[in-house]
Write an enzyme that holds these catalytic residues in place. Sequence first.
Site, PDB file in Angstrom:
ATOM      1  CB  THR A 179       2.649 -12.662  13.082  1.00  0.00           C
ATOM      2  OG1 THR A 179       1.440 -13.347  13.447  1.00  0.00           O
ATOM      3  CG2 THR A 179       2.296 -11.374  12.346  1.00  0.00           C
ATOM      4  NE  ARG A 212      -2.591  -1.823   3.210  1.00  0.00           N
ATOM      5  CZ  ARG A 212      -3.150  -1.970   4.405  1.00  0.00           C
ATOM      6  NH1 ARG A 212      -4.209  -1.250   4.734  1.00  0.00           N
ATOM      7  NH2 ARG A 212      -2.656  -2.827   5.284  1.00  0.00           N
ATOM      8  CB  ALA A 216      29.727  43.439  -1.435  1.00  0.00           C
ATOM      9  CG  ASP A 231       4.298  -1.607  10.672  1.00  0.00           C
ATOM     10  OD1 ASP A 231       4.303  -2.025  11.846  1.00  0.00           O
ATOM     11  OD2 ASP A 231       3.459  -1.976   9.819  1.00  0.00           O
TER      12      ASP A 231
END
Length: 497
Positions: free
Chosen positions: A96, A31, A397, A120
């Site tokens: 799992t 996803r 400069a 995650d």
Amino acid sequence: MPGPAIQAEEHERVTTRPAAVVVLAAGEGTRMKSSTPKVLHELAGRSLVGHAVAAVQELEPDHLTVVIGHGRDQVAAHLGQTPGVATVVQEQQLGTGHAVQVALGALPDLDGVVVVTYGDVPLLTGATLHELVDAHTADANAVTVLTADVADPTGYGRILRDDEGAVRGIVEHKDASAEVRAITEINSGIYAFDAAVLRSALGQLTTDNSQGELYLTDVLGIARSEGRRVGAFVTDDPWQTEGVNDRVQLATMTRELNRRVTERWMRAGVTMVDPATTWIDATVTLEQDVVLRPGVQLHGSTHVGAGAEVGPDSTLRDVTVGADASVVRSHLVGAEVAASASVGPFSYLRPGAVIDERAKAGAFVEIKASSVGEGAKVPHLSYVGDATIGAGVNIGAGTIVANYDGVAKHHTTVGRHTFVGSDSVLVAPVELADGSYVAAGSTVTAGTEPGELAVARARQRNVDGWVARRRAGTATAEAAHAAQQRAGDDHVEGESV
């Protein structure tokens, strides 16, 4: 180093040291729609799996194993940068329970607590894991699950309790009846197990479910059926159980984590004018009385010292800012800004830039791999590359330190209290001695001795009538002609007087 306020929050813990921690990070993460493995997507300066590892490291386990699968080479290389982390590959993602089987198969026989978490869940903290292990040990549980009560439990496994409130099992959302789906206490997927109970139960798992996978959640039912105690530790912070499955969730978690990080620093004595537009990585450190103005981003290993002010609209990555220094509307990477120095607005400090105490890198100045000495100034519109600028130097400069000859970079040294006039070019390698001058508009290719003035420019020559001849009919020619007429009239009037 963390500021004093953060150090003051630290306290000694007596949590049982786990025998092992297993972080599950093998999933594909389809996803996310990304070529980058899901667990390597970043928020607040760390990858998702990096946040998981940082949290479990606070438990100081004997073994820390991350189960990897999708994008294994990238994930393994990423984790290889963190000492004490081992990886094991789950060749096929069979659930799992199978992932934990793979992890334990790579470990020696364990005796004690095994913690299982996910790669995650970035807001999970070491403090919550300590509380989980403490509860597990104090109640002499075989299994303790981290749970939370949430308003929308869709997609999560539901906690089933008996009449006495003990955990009797977990039902995955896809396998749950309408009645079970009405339960709002959810399984975080984070557990503390007795190692022997875990090994035994894993050997009894089956694929008799809608997914045809080995569910780690079934270990709870097996342990309970054997008469073992199964408990739950309910966190009052459901964010810590939230996982990231797509980029929308990643953005949501990033905002919430940043809110927590900014709040923590404000409570430690940092002023943030607009926390909503201030982004601070978890790896950044700040000291008391720092002021961060709107639009500030602090990344990587950035450290800001006491009393320093950053912003508005500034981005710093891997930068050290000293006490009472100032950085305004600038971009800094890999630079050092010492105490009471000032940078900006619109400066770009690249890696290796060092701005010493009370020195200045001003508006539209770019500095790379160079040091600007104490009290020295590079105030406007200049580029300084591969140079050593001594204390008290003033760079006019529009000055350019030309460090690259098309093949190699060369070094330039500007001695103490030397003055370089505006619009000069210092062609490296060149060395200007202490106390010397460079005339404005010079292109310097050779060094100076102390007290010398370097002049390297052509003598001005004015060509009379050039505009009338070469730019006839232009507005410039008309202006020149009118000015010449006025000058002539003034001359005649002066003579008549």
